[in-house]
Design an enzyme around this catalytic site. Structure first.
Site, PDB file in Angstrom:
ATOM      1  N   GLU A   1       5.235  76.172  34.567  1.00 10.55           N
ATOM      2  CA  GLU A   1       6.557  75.976  34.302  1.00 10.55           C
ATOM      3  C   GLU A   1       7.204  74.701  34.899  1.00 10.55           C
ATOM      4  O   GLU A   1       7.553  75.191  36.432  1.00 10.55           O
ATOM      5  CB  GLU A   1       6.980  77.492  35.445  1.00 10.55           C
TER       6      GLU A   1
ATOM      7  N   GLU B   1       3.377  83.248  27.635  1.00 10.72           N
ATOM      8  CA  GLU B   1       3.112  83.851  28.794  1.00 10.72           C
ATOM      9  C   GLU B   1       4.260  85.677  28.328  1.00 10.72           C
ATOM     10  O   GLU B   1       6.050  85.400  28.863  1.00 10.72           O
ATOM     11  CB  GLU B   1       3.675  83.825  30.399  1.00 10.72           C
TER      12      GLU B   1
END
Length: 975
Positions: free
Chosen positions: A480, A570
């Site tokens: 991220e 995810e």
């Protein structure tokens, strides 16, 4: 004490440890005049490889941090200071040398820096958790071969503090070092008090002659539709002698046949001359070397149609063994190196149809279904045995990719070894996370670690450590987040693809003859992506477009508006383990189930006990969006009831997640990775098996949903779909669908026409219309079977429990009292401490009057060496051969006899949600003790049987010495 392998001796036993402030001696004294001789205070037995905290737990000097709230009783390094977790580690090793031999002391990783003393001589290991250290100790060994070793290990420089509210990566200070970031705590784990300080990976000594082999790089290139394959090899060579070393460098490629017979596929020898003290790179020639005698020509190693390595579910994981040896004139064999190696080509690009990243292996698209991985154990008690179980569990779930998350480890070679064996592609991230490196709350440092050169040193060393594994699929800069600009630019440059591995489709002759050999690249064979939400992952732009991470309505996964982007790195949900695990990992106050608080909007809010909160429990409700999924089955009365109902939800939730993604295979999605597959501690979220290695029912929901060939119900449309992820068309197959009521009747039965299903496609077959029938029951079961028309062998079986729209499963509560008869035939094959049990479980209640139903589940490609084939059962019945006779005949060798157990029951119906477990039997068991034998590999579990149906099940496990195992059966109808 040590374990020897070839020229390497692993030092993994006999270590002692002591807190540095408790030792008044210097490293010189410890390794000369005052060595510790036993585990007497302040010295204790040490865990190496492992961490300081693992050592303290082993010696019961601190409580188990993974039990209950005991982690709160352990000093955090932020409060104790770094000195508290600065430890001495001491060991001895035996090494006798002959002339011209050299010895290296190797540390594959330490955290975070160290001083090493050998026989009174000091050497310093520089900082960095992910770098190897090799020390030449030849000149300081004792002549008698007895050597003393002491290592003073220091924690990370910036261990940070844990804010009162916790948070992702604590106060983010750990990001200033090149180390694991999860250790300051996350929303799925409590803080690790010593920040993983210790000698956490392999320690060894290696003995070589004057020339040493270092970091060979193996690369396979593919041409002519994989018919022509070349093996490229470059290795570093170090001459530590005082003269020019005239060497014969040999490379040998072998395959192992049955009976451990090796066949030499290729053998090539080259002459290399290495100046004294030189460190050179040598590449095995790509073409004939001009200007040499015709007898001395060297050609690149060429293979015609070699056996290829494939991901799980696409083919076999064929591994050759590549061995390199160097012989020095006047000395003999100086060093050797070997590596299992798989020929495979991985390509990747952003798919134009979906916007998601698409992976190809050996030219075939791979629909990615896998999971996110942190690490095996939060105290870094890593072992080959645990890794083998972890990775096999992922393969058993039919996953084909594991993502090694950036806040965790650069995983170890043993992890990759088992991924090679079981066919798991690996996405490996470097040590950057959004929370700690620029995007956290509060906003964290965007410049990454303080020492960028150290980061790149660790990154390059990690690439060299792992690059020869066929399972390694891609490198990613961070989780991220992208690395700082200079680090990202360096990684992009270092990991650029060789032209052979761009998706060009060129033949070898189309490339320039002067092209640099691919094995001379640092890697060159795998893509580098700068971050987990960039370039084909999530929205591709770095916005927070992964997730969600909570309970979902199962039908939503199938809806076209559920997730907008092609590849979700995810998506997570619940992960409650079985009740036995809660009792084993928490005191009685942790056995209290949540309170169910009704909110004004009609939704339920779960209020868990404080221990569950500490262990990061995810509720089974999402007020405002998802009604409590456990309460659909009725209010649980105690822990056992709650956990059983949680398993029902786990199964439905994760099967729906993967089936929903697969329903839109290639039309909308290219892949999905579930957050997460497991926990490195006793956490209560995002897992398919717990830290003790017991599977949840979600494990088996995934196992069914991710089958390469699969039949499924679209929960949004109630269309029955067939999934074919393989490279071959399915032909002459059919689907059988049957609905079963709670009274054992079969009111709905349909068989499709004979079908053909194209490769890499999900195809709707027909709508399941039972809910629209005249008198549908509020709760019912649906059994789907995809089978070969020619012999009725089962390609896929899938069992659902369903309720009518707007309903619930509360009618299953009285169904628990229904007594369904079972017949279980079993055979145990015992090899030392290993048990392989073959079982056939039959629901013997009355079959309905239908000739079309497939009662005998003869599965294609699910047979083991001791499985009997029910497809030929009818023929053998006609010949007078009984089912038990045939089972016994096939399994009797090396067994302890056939056993038949019958469970009485007088009512007809589905034997629902059967669950097998293995326990240690004996009179000495304490009341309430956890008697489970773990891990166990089951071919199926949490399964259901309609009347007359037979299911073959295999179990494999190891038992401790002196323990007799017993297999227990539980289920919705069976306590």
């Amino acid at each position: 004490m040590a374990e020897e392998t070839g020229g390497k001796t692993v030092l993994d036993r006999g270590w002692l440890a002591a807190r540095s402030t408790d030792v008044d001696l210097t490293g010189v004294q410890l390794t000369t005049t005052h060595p510790p001789s036993a585990a007497t205070s302040p010295w204790m037995d040490a865990v190496v490889p492992g961490t300081v905290l693992a050592t303290l737990v082993k010696n019961k000097l601190v409580p188990d941090p993974f039990y209950g709230l005991e982690n709160e009783a352990i000093f955090d390094i932020a409060d104790s200071g770094r000195e508290y977790y600065t430890f001495w580690f001491f060991s001895t090793f035996q090494c006798n040398l002959s002339g011209n031999q050299h010895v290296d002391l190797n540390f594959r990783a330490i955290n975070y820096s160290a001083e090493v003393y050998v026989n009174g001589h000091k050497k310093v290991l520089p900082k960095g958790m992910f770098r190897r250290h090799s020390l030449d100790v030849t000149d300081i060994l004792h002549p008698d071969g007895q050597n003393l070793l002491a290592v003073l290990v220091h924690p990370p420089d910036h261990p940070g503090k844990i804010p009162p509210q916790g948070g992702q990566g604590g106060d983010h200070e750990i990001g200033k070092d090149v180390a694991t970031q999860y250790v300051e705590g996350w929303d799925w784990i409590a803080p690790i008090r010593d920040r993983n300080t210790g000698i956490w990976d392999e320690v060894s000594i290696s003995v070589t002659g004057p020339v040493k082999i270092v970091d060979p790089h193996l690369v396979s290139s593919f041409f002519d539709n994989n018919k022509r394959v070349y093996l490229h090899t470059t290795t570093e060579l170090i001459n530590r002698s005082a003269w020019v070393a005239e060497c014969s460098l040999n490379i040998q490629v072998t395959t192992e046949l049955e009976g451990k017979i090796c066949v030499v596929e290729h053998l090539q020898t080259e002459h290399v001359s290495i100046p004294s003290g030189a460190h050179i790179q040598h590449t095995f020639p790509e073409e004939a070397v001009s200007g040499r005698d015709a007898n001395d020509l060297h050609l690149q190693l060429f293979f015609y149609k070699p056996n290829l390595w494939w991901p799980n579910g696409m083919g076999k994981q064929f591994l050759y063994n590549v061995g390199i040896t160097v012989d020095v004139k006047g000395y003999g064999e100086s060093d050797s190196w070997s590596q299992p190696f798989g020929f495979r080509k991985i390509e990747s690009h952003i798919d134009s149809a979906t916007g998601g990243r698409l992976f190809k292996v050996n030219g075939q698209p791979v629909f990615i279904r896998g999971g996110n991985w942190i690490l095996s154990d939060g105290l870094l008690r890593l072992s080959k045995r645990r890794y083998k179980t972890d990775i096999k569990f992922h393969a058993d779930m039919n996953f084909n990719m594991i993502r090694c998350w950036g806040g965790g480890l650069a995983e170890r070679p043993e992890f990759y070894h088992y991924c090679d064996i079981y066919g798991l592609l690996v996405w490996q991230e470097f040590w950057i996370t959004g929370d700690v490196d620029g995007r956290g709350v509060p906003v964290s440092n965007p410049d990454g670690p303080l020492d960028h050169d150290l980061f790149m040193h660790c990154a390059r060393d990690t690439v060299k450590l792992l690059r020869n594994h066929p399972s390694l699929a891609l490198w990613v800069g961070g989780n991220e987040q992208v690395p700082p600009d200079d680090i990202n630019a360096a990684l992009k440059s270092d990991l650029q693809l060789h032209p052979y591995f761009d998706e060009t489709g060129k033949s070898k002759e189309d490339f320039p003859t002067a092209l640099k050999d691919p094995s001379q690249y640092l890697d060159g064979t795998r893509i580098y992506v700068k971050g987990s939400m960039w370039d084909g992952f999530a929205n591709g732009k770095g916005d927070f477009t992964d997730g969600p991470y909570e309970i979902q309505n199962p039908e939503n996964f199938f809806k076209k508006d559920y997730y907008k982007y092609g590849f979700n790195p995810e998506v997570g949900s619940v992960g409650m383990p079985v009740a036995a695990t809660i009792r084993a990992t928490m005191p009685p106050e942790g056995w209290q189930i949540p309170l169910f608080r009704k909110l004004p909007n009609g939704y339920i809010e779960e209020v868990p006990n404080p221990i569950w909160v500490y262990h990061k429990y995810i509720p089974y409700s999402k007020p405002g969006l998802v009604h409590d999924q456990i309460l659909l089955y009725g209010t649980p009365k105690d822990l056992d009831d709650f956990c059983l109902k949680a398993q029902l939800v786990n199964y439905v939730q994760y099967r729906a997640l993967l089936e929903g993604w697969t329903s839109h295979m290639w039309s909308k999605y290219t892949g999905v990775l579930i957050w997460k597959t497991q926990n490195p501690w006793t956490g209560l979220r995002g897992q398919f098996y717990d830290h003790l290695h017991d599977q949840t029912a979600g494990f088996y929901g995934c196992r069914y949903a991710a089958e390469p060939i699969h039949v499924q119900l679209n929960l949004a449309t109630y269309s029955i779909e067939v999934v074919n992820t393989t490279s071959d068309e399915l032909s002459d197959v059919a689907v059988e669908a049957s609905v079963w009521n709670l009274d054992g009747a079969c009111p709905y039965f349909k068989v499709s026409e004979t079908l053909s299903v194209p490769s890499k496609r999900t195809v709707p077959i027909f709508d399941m219309k039972y809910p629209q029938s005249k008198d549908p029951k509020p709760v019912y079961f649906l059994l789907l079977k995809l089978y070969n028309v020619s012999d009725y062998s089962i390609l896929s079986r899938n069992f659902y429990w369903l309720h009518l729209s707007g309903g619930d499963y509360k009618l299953l509560k009285p169904y628990r009292k229904r007594k369904i008869p079972l017949k279980i035939t079993s055979q145990a094959l015992i090899r030392g401490s290993t048990y392989d049990i073959q079982m056939h479980v039959e629901n013997t209640s009355k079959k309905p009057d239908s000739e079309g139903l497939l009662y005998n589940n003869s599965f294609v490609n699910k047979r083991t060496s001791c499985d009997f084939d029910t497809a030929s059962l009818e023929l053998e019945k006609k010949q007078g051969v009984g089912i038990l006779q045939r089972f016994y005949r096939q399994c009797s060798k090396g067994s302890n006899g056939l056993r038949v157990v019958e469970i009485d029951g007088t009512e007809d119906g589905v034997a629902f949600f059967l669950h097998l477990s293995v326990h240690a039997s004996g009179k000495d068991q304490k009341e309430g003790a956890d008697t489970r034998i773990l891990p166990v590999h089951y071919s199926d579990n949490y399964f259901s049987l309609v009347p007359g149906e037979v299911m073959p099940i295999t179990l494999s496990f190891e038992v401790p010495p002196g323990v007799t195992p017993r297999v227990s059966l539980g289920g919705w109808n069976y306590q």
